[in-house]
Design an enzyme around this catalytic site. Structure first.
Site, PDB file in Angstrom:
ATOM      1  N   ARG A  71       0.826  -1.213   0.000  1.00 24.35           N
ATOM      2  CA  ARG A  71       0.000   0.000   0.000  1.00 24.35           C
ATOM      3  C   ARG A  71       0.860   1.263   0.000  1.00 24.35           C
ATOM      4  O   ARG A  71       0.505   2.270  -0.600  1.00 24.35           O
ATOM      5  CB  ARG A  71      -0.936  -0.015   1.216  1.00 24.35           C
ATOM      6  CG  ARG A  71      -1.937   1.123   1.206  1.00 24.35           C
ATOM      7  CD  ARG A  71      -3.055   0.902   2.219  1.00 24.35           C
ATOM      8  NE  ARG A  71      -4.002   1.988   2.204  1.00 24.35           N
ATOM      9  CZ  ARG A  71      -4.302   2.741   3.269  1.00 24.35           C
ATOM     10  NH1 ARG A  71      -3.727   2.501   4.437  1.00 24.35           N
ATOM     11  NH2 ARG A  71      -5.170   3.716   3.173  1.00 24.35           N
ATOM     12  N   HIS A  75       0.464   4.439  -2.588  1.00 24.37           N
ATOM     13  CA  HIS A  75       0.283   5.830  -2.163  1.00 24.37           C
ATOM     14  C   HIS A  75       1.413   6.714  -2.678  1.00 24.37           C
ATOM     15  O   HIS A  75       1.192   7.845  -3.096  1.00 24.37           O
ATOM     16  CB  HIS A  75       0.197   5.924  -0.636  1.00 24.37           C
ATOM     17  CG  HIS A  75      -1.167   5.593  -0.111  1.00 24.37           C
ATOM     18  ND1 HIS A  75      -1.674   6.133   1.037  1.00 24.37           N
ATOM     19  CD2 HIS A  75      -2.136   4.776  -0.586  1.00 24.37           C
ATOM     20  CE1 HIS A  75      -2.899   5.664   1.250  1.00 24.37           C
ATOM     21  NE2 HIS A  75      -3.193   4.830   0.286  1.00 24.37           N
ATOM     22  N   ASN A 103      -2.557  11.500   7.377  1.00 28.55           N
ATOM     23  CA  ASN A 103      -2.107  10.150   7.729  1.00 28.55           C
ATOM     24  C   ASN A 103      -3.235   9.171   7.405  1.00 28.55           C
ATOM     25  O   ASN A 103      -4.137   8.997   8.178  1.00 28.55           O
ATOM     26  CB  ASN A 103      -1.765  10.111   9.224  1.00 28.55           C
ATOM     27  CG  ASN A 103      -1.078   8.821   9.575  1.00 28.55           C
ATOM     28  OD1 ASN A 103      -1.307   7.803   8.923  1.00 28.55           O
ATOM     29  ND2 ASN A 103      -0.252   8.856  10.587  1.00 28.55           N
ATOM     30  N   HIS A 204      -6.056  -5.611  -2.885  1.00 29.68           N
ATOM     31  CA  HIS A 204      -6.851  -5.865  -1.679  1.00 29.68           C
ATOM     32  C   HIS A 204      -7.038  -7.351  -1.394  1.00 29.68           C
ATOM     33  O   HIS A 204      -7.865  -7.719  -0.572  1.00 29.68           O
ATOM     34  CB  HIS A 204      -8.205  -5.150  -1.790  1.00 29.68           C
ATOM     35  CG  HIS A 204      -8.065  -3.655  -1.721  1.00 29.68           C
ATOM     36  ND1 HIS A 204      -9.091  -2.785  -1.993  1.00 29.68           N
ATOM     37  CD2 HIS A 204      -6.994  -2.869  -1.409  1.00 29.68           C
ATOM     38  CE1 HIS A 204      -8.673  -1.524  -1.857  1.00 29.68           C
ATOM     39  NE2 HIS A 204      -7.395  -1.553  -1.505  1.00 29.68           N
TER      40      HIS A 204
HETATM   41  C1  HEM Z   1      -8.515   1.806  -6.422  1.00 32.41           C
HETATM   42  C2  HEM Z   1      -8.601   2.585  -5.397  1.00 32.41           C
HETATM   43  C3  HEM Z   1      -8.238   2.199  -3.996  1.00 32.41           C
HETATM   44  C4  HEM Z   1      -8.943   2.552  -2.902  1.00 32.41           C
HETATM   45  C5  HEM Z   1     -10.211   3.379  -2.849  1.00 32.41           C
HETATM   46  C6  HEM Z   1      -8.262   1.972  -1.768  1.00 32.41           C
HETATM   47  C7  HEM Z   1      -8.656   2.131  -0.461  1.00 32.41           C
HETATM   48  C8  HEM Z   1      -8.090   1.490   0.617  1.00 32.41           C
HETATM   49  C9  HEM Z   1      -8.503   1.646   1.975  1.00 32.41           C
HETATM   50  C10 HEM Z   1      -9.603   2.584   2.457  1.00 32.41           C
HETATM   51  C11 HEM Z   1      -7.760   0.804   2.731  1.00 32.41           C
HETATM   52  C12 HEM Z   1      -7.885   0.575   4.232  1.00 32.41           C
HETATM   53  C13 HEM Z   1      -7.233   1.669   5.034  1.00 32.41           C
HETATM   54  C14 HEM Z   1      -7.554   1.487   6.495  1.00 32.41           C
HETATM   55  O1  HEM Z   1      -8.704   1.731   6.860  1.00 32.41           O
HETATM   56  O2  HEM Z   1      -6.677   1.075   7.270  1.00 32.41           O
HETATM   57  C15 HEM Z   1      -6.863   0.114   1.852  1.00 32.41           C
HETATM   58  C16 HEM Z   1      -5.957  -0.832   2.246  1.00 32.41           C
HETATM   59  C17 HEM Z   1      -5.072  -1.434   1.400  1.00 32.41           C
HETATM   60  N1  HEM Z   1      -4.886  -1.149   0.069  1.00 32.41           N
HETATM   61 FE1  HEM Z   1      -6.059   0.012  -1.086  1.00 32.41          FE
HETATM   62  N2  HEM Z   1      -7.174   1.275  -2.202  1.00 32.41           N
HETATM   63  C18 HEM Z   1      -7.110   1.387  -3.560  1.00 32.41           C
HETATM   64  C19 HEM Z   1      -6.135   0.877  -4.387  1.00 32.41           C
HETATM   65  C20 HEM Z   1      -5.097   0.083  -3.956  1.00 32.41           C
HETATM   66  C21 HEM Z   1      -3.996  -0.342  -4.791  1.00 32.41           C
HETATM   67  C22 HEM Z   1      -3.786   0.071  -6.242  1.00 32.41           C
HETATM   68  C23 HEM Z   1      -3.208  -1.135  -4.024  1.00 32.41           C
HETATM   69  C24 HEM Z   1      -1.946  -1.847  -4.398  1.00 32.41           C
HETATM   70  C25 HEM Z   1      -1.731  -2.370  -5.573  1.00 32.41           C
HETATM   71  C26 HEM Z   1      -3.827  -1.204  -2.722  1.00 32.41           C
HETATM   72  C27 HEM Z   1      -3.357  -1.955  -1.669  1.00 32.41           C
HETATM   73  C28 HEM Z   1      -3.888  -1.944  -0.402  1.00 32.41           C
HETATM   74  C29 HEM Z   1      -3.417  -2.822   0.663  1.00 32.41           C
HETATM   75  C30 HEM Z   1      -2.355  -3.895   0.534  1.00 32.41           C
HETATM   76  C31 HEM Z   1      -4.147  -2.484   1.800  1.00 32.41           C
HETATM   77  C32 HEM Z   1      -3.998  -3.083   3.200  1.00 32.41           C
HETATM   78  C33 HEM Z   1      -2.992  -2.249   3.968  1.00 32.41           C
HETATM   79  C34 HEM Z   1      -2.636  -2.787   5.342  1.00 32.41           C
HETATM   80  O3  HEM Z   1      -3.009  -3.910   5.685  1.00 32.41           O
HETATM   81  O4  HEM Z   1      -1.953  -2.055   6.066  1.00 32.41           O
HETATM   82  N3  HEM Z   1      -4.950  -0.433  -2.712  1.00 32.41           N
HETATM   83  N4  HEM Z   1      -7.076   0.564   0.567  1.00 32.41           N
HETATM   84  C1  LIG Z   2       0.812   7.914  10.837  1.00 30.38           C
HETATM   85  O1  LIG Z   2       0.723   7.817  12.232  1.00 30.38           O
HETATM   86  C2  LIG Z   2       1.610   6.890  12.820  1.00 30.38           C
HETATM   87  C3  LIG Z   2       1.288   6.764  14.278  1.00 30.38           C
HETATM   88  O2  LIG Z   2       1.095   8.010  14.866  1.00 30.38           O
HETATM   89  C4  LIG Z   2       3.036   7.348  12.545  1.00 30.38           C
HETATM   90  O3  LIG Z   2       3.966   6.500  13.128  1.00 30.38           O
HETATM   91  C5  LIG Z   2       3.228   7.359  11.029  1.00 30.38           C
HETATM   92  O4  LIG Z   2       4.516   7.758  10.698  1.00 30.38           O
HETATM   93  C6  LIG Z   2       2.209   8.277  10.389  1.00 30.38           C
HETATM   94  N1  LIG Z   2       2.279   8.186   8.955  1.00 30.38           N
HETATM   95  C7  LIG Z   2       2.357   9.252   8.175  1.00 30.38           C
HETATM   96  C8  LIG Z   2       2.321   9.015   6.725  1.00 30.38           C
HETATM   97  O5  LIG Z   2       2.461  10.374   8.623  1.00 30.38           O
END
Ligand code: HEM
Ligand SMILES: *[C@@H]1O[C@H](CO)[C@@H](O)[C@H](O)[C@H]1NC(C)=O
Ligand SMILES: *[C@@H]1O[C@H](CO)[C@@H](O)[C@H](O)[C@H]1NC(C)=O
Ligand SMILES: *[C@@H]1O[C@H](CO)[C@@H](O)[C@H](O)[C@H]1NC(C)=O
Ligand SMILES: *[C@@H]1O[C@H](CO)[C@@H](O)[C@H](O)[C@H]1NC(C)=O
Ligand SMILES: *[C@@H]1O[C@H](CO)[C@@H](O)[C@H](O)[C@H]1NC(C)=O
Ligand SMILES: *[C@@H]1O[C@H](CO)[C@@H](O)[C@H](O)[C@H]1NC(C)=O
Length: 354
Positions: A71, A75, A103, A204
């Site tokens: 992710r 970003h 963040n 996802h």
């Molecule tokens: C298409 C539009 C996309 C939207 C709207 C979106 C939105 C999100 C959101 C809202 C989350 C959860 C954040 C949270 O609440 O902690 C998430 C997680 C994630 N996204 Fe996306 N995303 C998108 C595209 C992508 C793309 C292109 C990738 C990578 C190729 C990706 C990989 C991930 C991964 C791996 C997570 C899990 C992160 C974790 O476990 O820390 N996403 N995404």
């Molecule tokens: C988001 O918050 C966490 C915890 O406060 C911090 O460690 C992290 O560096 C922050 N990430 C960004 C992109 O600022």
């Protein structure tokens, strides 16, 4: 623990099998000017093996970090290009808090892992490998080590000198409440088509989400396109809109990089509107189905789209810098820029400085 390592071992086996077919596609991949498949061949030949080896260790303890790293790359690339601007510590560069990037629940650990990898790589080779390249390699390795396809990444990105503003970040990252129309329009501005949008959303297939990213689909009214049992389970973990809990993105195989995410969508078990609407919308429905029944096809398309994403607005050549610390700009930027001409020259310059 034994179970976890057995799972891990089987993932490694799976991923080594898929390398063969995918590497054949390399010739047809567009490589941005300034990037190359062999960029560090002379200056840091071990960079990829150092990253792979260390990430294997990190993921053995916590496979969830793979999702955080994947992710992070997304970003980084979507906002201002793949220039590691996402890593810059906003407050350290001195803007007003209002301008600082939001963040978006990126994992704090992902930032630490990247800087640790940077440290290991720079100890071996000197300051020649950019943070942006390390993020791109780490994202690829996260896919591979979770059971997904292996692929080569063109390298040579340089690190940006400025971080993206809050507004630019919000404007470039679609919200999880987006429908397919919004996603297609938004990603078309970056030259992604419908297949790219569906393939990239397959990221996802691993990882987690906080409740507030999807509870708009539960409260006050339940989204009718969501499977009822799935909705009830989500409500149990997220009894109110802003509960601090997390759920997995892919209920069938939360830690494995596979095509089950698309099977979820066909069963109305996609977590975000942006996920589920890919199956509702006629323009993307058949692509979802095709990926759900053919994982090889998904892997091929995912790799193509990742290579595109990984080259969005990259800085190359003399642009930007090679950061000494991924979270801050180099204090000596002017001096460093003046000494950069080519890879070999960078090497020489650093040999002199060491
Ligand atoms: C298409 C539009 C996309 C939207 C709207 C979106 C939105 C999100 C959101 C809202 C989350 C959860 C954040 C949270 O609440 O902690 C998430 C997680 C994630 N996204 Fe996306 N995303 C998108 C595209 C992508 C793309 C292109 C990738 C990578 C190729 C990706 C990989 C991930 C991964 C791996 C997570 C899990 C992160 C974790 O476990 O820390 N996403 N995404
Ligand atoms: C988001 O918050 C966490 C915890 O406060 C911090 O460690 C992290 O560096 C922050 N990430 C960004 C992109 O600022
Ligand atoms: C950022 O967006 C907000 C709300 O849309 C707006 O009020 C503000 O002026 C924008 N800031 C910049 C620097 O463009
Ligand atoms: C998608 O969302 C946009 C913005 O919320 C809205 O204007 C549009 O009508 C929606 N499209 C469909 C097909 O639901
Ligand atoms: C949310 O959870 C994190 C850790 O998972 C914790 O540090 C934080 O204090 C929690 N926030 C609230 C409002 O409960
Ligand atoms: C699955 O996709 C691959 C790659 O495009 C293709 O070669 C293969 O024939 C497909 N398999 C089936 C059963 O359609
Ligand atoms: C990198 O910079 C950050 C932010 O200034 C700082 O907290 C951290 O200690 C630095 N890391 C190293 C290894 O010097």
């Amino acid at each position: 623990m034994a179970k976890a390592s057995a799972f891990f071992a089987s993932l490694l086996l799976l991923s080594s099998l898929s390398l063969v077919s995918l590497s054949e596609a390399k010739d047809s991949v567009h490589v941005e000017k300034g990037l190359s498949w062999t960029f560090y061949k002379k200056s840091c030949p071990k960079v990829e093996s150092i990253v792979r080896k260390q990430l294997k260790k990190v993921f053995k303890d916590d496979i969830g970090q793979a999702a955080g790293l994947l992710r992070l790359h997304f970003h980084d690339c979507f906002v201002q290009g793949c220039d590691a601007s996402v890593l810059l510590d906003g407050s350290a560069s001195g803007p007003s808090e209002q301008d600082a990037p939001p963040n978006l629940s990126l994992r704090a650990r992902a930032f630490e892992i990247i800087d640790d990898l940077r440290d290991r790589v720079h100890k071996e080779c000197g300051r020649v490998v950019s943070c942006a390249d390390i993020v791109a390699i780490a994202a690829r390795d996260s896919v591979v080590l979770s059971g997904g396809p292996d692929y080569d990444v063109p390298l040579g990105r340089r690190d940006g000198l400025t971080f993206a503003t809050r507004n630019a970040t919000v404007a470039n990252l679609p919200a999880p409440s987006s429908n397919t129309s919004v996603l297609l329009t938004s990603l078309a501005t970056k030259n992604f088509d419908a297949t790219d949008v569906v393939a990239l959303s397959g990221g996802h297939t691993i990882g987690i989400s906080h409740c507030n990213s999807f509870t708009d689909r539960l409260y006050p009214t339940q989204d009718p396109t969501m499977d009822k049992t799935f909705a009830n389970d989500l409500k149990e973990t997220c009894p109110a809109k802003d509960t601090n809990n997390t759920v997995v993105l892919d209920i069938r195989s939360p830690d494995a990089f596979d095509n089950k995410y698309y099977v979820d969508l066909m069963n109305r078990q996609g977590l975000f509107t942006s996920d589920q609407d890919l199956y509702t919308d006629k323009r993307t429905r058949d692509i979802v189905k095709a990926f759900a029944v053919n994982q090889t096809l998904f892997f091929e398309e995912f790799v193509k789209s990742m290579l595109k994403m990984g080259q969005l607005s990259v800085l190359t050549g003399k642009q930007g810098e090679i950061r000494a610390n991924c979270s801050v700009r180099n204090p000596d930027n002017k001096k460093f820029l003046a000494s950069v001409v080519e890879e070999d020259v960078v090497e020489e310059a650093w040999a002199e400085l060491r």
